[in-house]
Enzyme design. Structure first.
Site, short mmCIF file in Angstrom:
data_model
loop_
_atom_site.label_atom_id
_atom_site.label_comp_id
_atom_site.label_asym_id
_atom_site.label_seq_id
_atom_site.Cartn_x
_atom_site.Cartn_y
_atom_site.Cartn_z
N GLN A 18 0.69 -1.10 -0.09
CA GLN A 18 -0.04 0.03 -0.05
C GLN A 18 0.74 1.33 -0.08
O GLN A 18 0.69 2.35 -0.90
CB GLN A 18 -0.83 0.15 1.37
N ALA A 66 6.52 -4.63 5.54
CA ALA A 66 6.48 -5.07 7.07
C ALA A 66 5.28 -6.50 7.00
O ALA A 66 4.92 -6.58 6.10
CB ALA A 66 5.67 -3.87 7.87
N TYR A 67 5.37 -7.00 8.08
CA TYR A 67 4.50 -7.98 8.40
C TYR A 67 3.38 -7.46 8.92
O TYR A 67 3.43 -7.12 10.17
CB TYR A 67 5.09 -9.01 9.12
N THR A 68 2.19 -6.94 8.37
CA THR A 68 1.11 -6.29 8.67
C THR A 68 -0.17 -7.12 9.05
O THR A 68 -1.35 -6.65 9.36
CB THR A 68 0.59 -5.22 7.87
N ASP A 108 1.05 2.95 15.34
CA ASP A 108 0.49 3.49 16.60
C ASP A 108 0.25 2.30 17.65
O ASP A 108 -0.04 2.33 18.86
CB ASP A 108 -0.98 3.93 16.32
N TYR A 131 2.27 -7.76 16.67
CA TYR A 131 2.65 -7.13 15.70
C TYR A 131 3.36 -5.72 16.18
O TYR A 131 4.30 -5.25 15.62
CB TYR A 131 1.43 -6.61 14.73
N LYS A 135 7.21 -4.45 15.77
CA LYS A 135 7.47 -3.24 14.96
C LYS A 135 8.24 -2.34 15.98
O LYS A 135 9.19 -1.47 15.68
CB LYS A 135 5.96 -2.52 14.95
N TRP A 156 -3.86 3.22 10.83
CA TRP A 156 -5.13 2.97 10.11
C TRP A 156 -4.86 3.14 8.67
O TRP A 156 -5.67 3.93 8.05
CB TRP A 156 -6.34 3.77 10.82
#
Length: 299
Positions: A18, A66-68, A108, A131, A135, A156
């Site tokens: 994204q 990243a691993y999201t 966040d 997660y 991070k 978000w």
């Protein structure tokens, strides 16, 4: 006179994600953006990461990869750690070795959400899930290397590609008459294009500085980078339906987090204070509603 930008390589990870996809577009005027595909650059392969950086010798490394998958990470801890913590450390080490600045993205979710105000950068961290924990480990690893770096915490994230709340809501709107959406978690929906545009503007400031090394030395650290304003997930869903002008708009039923249990706990307050970013770089993100309207119009 030659244009140095033509020879300036920017290494970008996660170029199909994204944020990565948007960065490929926003960074292109600053140099030659090299965004290796997953098969060419495996974040779980430290040796390959080092070889890539040493072969390219980039002037800048940007790491949105990243691993999201927040819930899946609860059962996939080591893989999440390799991608979210170990890979950033390796990239930061290689960046420092060639004196290249490093831009990294965080979340966040490093906070527990118990604060009643928006979080500032030096507030105590206390992630509630794997997660967020991995991070945070990535943030700490990058800082510990000691090279020139910017860490942008965002929240978000949504956009017109990949897996995100916006696309999920548009899909479900065509399938259901009523949607039960969590209303007690509050944060700033942030368009991936906003993140990329501000990142590129900041990178441009660094490249234009008369003393680039001094510029980075005085600005390295963690910054919050989200859209302005805040809403709940239920409010976000209602705004999506209003702005998308759908033929069929499902009713939104607000529910609590307890009524929608997930493998990974989420912070109730995900609001981040962006004043440090504004003071340092003289840049502000648009309000989340304004950005959402632009994103939906661009679909």
């Amino acid at each position: 006179m030659t244009d140095q930008r033509a020879d300036r390589v920017i290494l970008l990870t996660g170029g199909t994600g994204q944020v990565g996809f948007e960065l490929r577009r926003s960074l292109q005027g600053l140099g030659k953006v090299v965004a290796p595909a997953h098969g060419e650059l495996d974040l779980e392969n430290p040796a390959q990461l080092r070889e890539c950086v040493r072969a390219l010798r980039p002037a800048l490394i940007v790491n949105p990869a990243a691993y999201t998958a927040v819930d899946r990470a609860e059962g996939d801890v080591e893989r999440a750690r390799r991608i979210n913590a170990e890979a950033p450390r390796v990239l930061a080490e290689e960046a420092a070795r060639i004196a290249a600045p490093f831009i990294h993205y965080s979340t966040d979710y490093v906070f527990d959400g118990k604060s009643e105000r928006p979080y500032v950068e030096d507030d105590a961290t206390a992630p509630l899930n794997t997660y967020g924990a991995t991070k945070l480990e990535g943030e700490q690893a990058v800082a510990a290397v000691g090279g020139a770096h910017l860490i942008f915490r965002t929240s978000w994230v949504y956009g017109t590609r990949g897996h995100n709340f916006l696309l999920t809501m548009l899909k479900l709107a065509a399938e259901r008459d009523t949607l039960r959406i969590v209303a007690d978690q509050v944060g700033a929906p942030t368009w991936s294009s906003t993140i990329a545009s501000l990142s590129a503007a900041i990178a441009a400031q660094a490249l234009a500085a008369g003393d680039p090394k001094g510029w980075w030395a005085s600005r390295s650290g963690v910054y919050h980078l989200t859209a302005a304003g805040a809403t709940s997930w239920a409010g976000f869903a209602e705004a999506i339906f209003a702005d998308a002008q759908l033929a069929h708009v499902p009713a939104v039923t607000p529910i609590s987090s307890a009524e929608y249990p997930t493998p990974a706990a989420r912070p109730l307050n995900s609001r981040l204070n962006n004043e440090k970013l504004a003071r340092t770089f003289d840049l502000r993100a648009p309000d989340w509603r304004e950005a959402l309207r632009l994103c939906i119009a661009a679909r």
